[in-house]
Design an enzyme around this catalytic site. Structure first.
Site, PDB file in Angstrom:
ATOM      1  CB  ALA A 278      -2.561   1.792   6.129  1.00  0.00           C
ATOM      2  CE  LYS A 279       4.707   5.697   2.880  1.00  0.00           C
ATOM      3  NZ  LYS A 279       5.005   6.920   3.643  1.00  0.00           N
ATOM      4  CB  THR A 280      -1.369   1.664   0.088  1.00  0.00           C
ATOM      5  OG1 THR A 280      -1.407   0.406   0.786  1.00  0.00           O
ATOM      6  CG2 THR A 280       0.008   1.896  -0.484  1.00  0.00           C
TER       7      THR A 280
END
Length: 356
Positions: free
Chosen positions: A350-352
């Site tokens: 996931a990006k964050t």
């Protein structure tokens, strides 16, 4: 399945990562042109406080950028540095005395809760806090006293590429300014990076050699060691290949036993003291018949099984990591494509994430 080239549709597998890798020369140029004044201003304000020690906090790719900064600050600025264990404050509630300590949080998005919490705790404990991010509106930026924007621009692919090299250059310019130097040696990096990135076809041919690899070992020493760690991460997250990174010195303390003539060994060989320190390790690897892939000078590549020659003649050793990682980003991308995977969307990523 073939890799998407810069300029082709990002709808193809790997097209977004490929496009962002290709942007790095422009990003480096932007930092030198637009970012340097602000970095110098931040460095001057921090230098005036005369910090006695530096703690670096980060996770993932940003942790490798922080490790690079540790080498810079200790060697170039004479400041002792440590890599912080965030859980000592966030999980265990430790309250160290951080008076006269500089705490640098490095993060692409600046949203990791433990990084934000530990930076806030450090500020309350008396530290001077600096956030180095690609997001000036992040939570980490809000809690830190100072901020450096690495100016990489939006990064849409899940594997971080341009934000990593942008962080390296920004941290280099910060360390140089902190030590009273102008960082002018970085001026040729954008053109050199462009030369490396233009050789995608060369890397694609090399990737076919490693598409069936079941394990890889990546080694370096000195300034090149963070590159080894970042290259291993890129191979693991895009290709799902178990990739083990070591300092060359640590490889000799046991792990050398697992090296054979089947699993590839990638060696990042800097031109300078790090490369000199790696020579005994390279000799041991050749003696064991290792499938040795070298990123380094022409002579080092010719003495290996395969490799990629870097244009680092005259480039200071402390700047070479910005070029060293580029062919390895390309390699991770091309091996993933060759294995039928999409490097734009690695599974489970996931990006964050909760911890960045």
């Amino acid at each position: 399945m073939s890799a998407a080239l810069p300029g082709e549709s990002c709808e193809r597998a790997g097209g977004i990562m490929s496009a962002e890798v290709a942007e790095q020369s422009a990003v480096l140029r932007r930092i030198l042109r637009d970012g340097t004044p602000g970095i110098r201003e931040v460095a001057a304000a921090i230098a005036a406080r005369e910090p006695r020690f530096v703690l670096l906090t980060a996770r993932g790719t940003s942790d490798h950028a922080a490790l690079y900064a540790k080498y810079l600050l200790e060697i170039r600025c004479g400041l002792p540095c440590g890599l912080a264990s965030m859980s000592t404050t966030t999980a265990y509630g430790a309250k160290p005395d951080l008076t006269d300590v500089l705490v640098i949080g490095v993060s692409q998005w600046g949203g990791s809760p433990d990084l934000v919490a530990s930076t806030w705790a450090a500020r309350e404990a008396g530290a001077t806090t600096l956030a180095v991010t690609n997001n000036p509106d992040s939570a980490l930026t809000a809690v830190a006293e100072f901020h450096i924007d690495v100016l990489a621009g939006p990064e849409r692919a899940l594997p971080a590429t341009k934000s990593y090299t942008a962080s390296l250059l920004s941290l280099y310019l910060f360390a140089e300014a902190l030590g009273g130097r102008d960082g002018a040696a970085a001026g040729d990096l954008p053109d050199l990076a462009q030369r490396v990135l233009a050789r995608t076809g060369e890397v694609r041919a090399l990737a076919s050699r490693y598409r069936f690899a079941e394990r890889m070992v990546i080694i370096s020493r000195g300034y090149g060691y963070p590159t080894a760690k970042e290259a291993a991460l890129k191979l693991m997250e895009t290709c799902y290949i178990p990739a083990l990174s070591y300092s060359g010195a640590d490889l000799l303390h046991g792990p050398l036993a697992m090296v054979d003539n089947i699993s590839p060994v990638i060696a990042i060989v800097p031109e300078g003291k790090g490369g000199e320190a790696l020579q005994a390790v390279l000799a041991r690897l050749r003696a064991r018949g290792a499938d040795l892939f070298v990123v380094g000078s022409q002579a080092e590549v010719e003495a290996a099984s395969a490799g990629f020659v870097l244009p680092t003649d005259g480039v200071p050793e402390e700047l070479q990591p910005i070029l060293q990682i580029l062919p390895l980003q390309l390699l991770a991308h091309e091996v993933a494509i060759a294995r039928g995977q999409d490097p734009d969307a690695p599974r489970t990523m996931a990006k964050t994430p909760e911890t960045d």
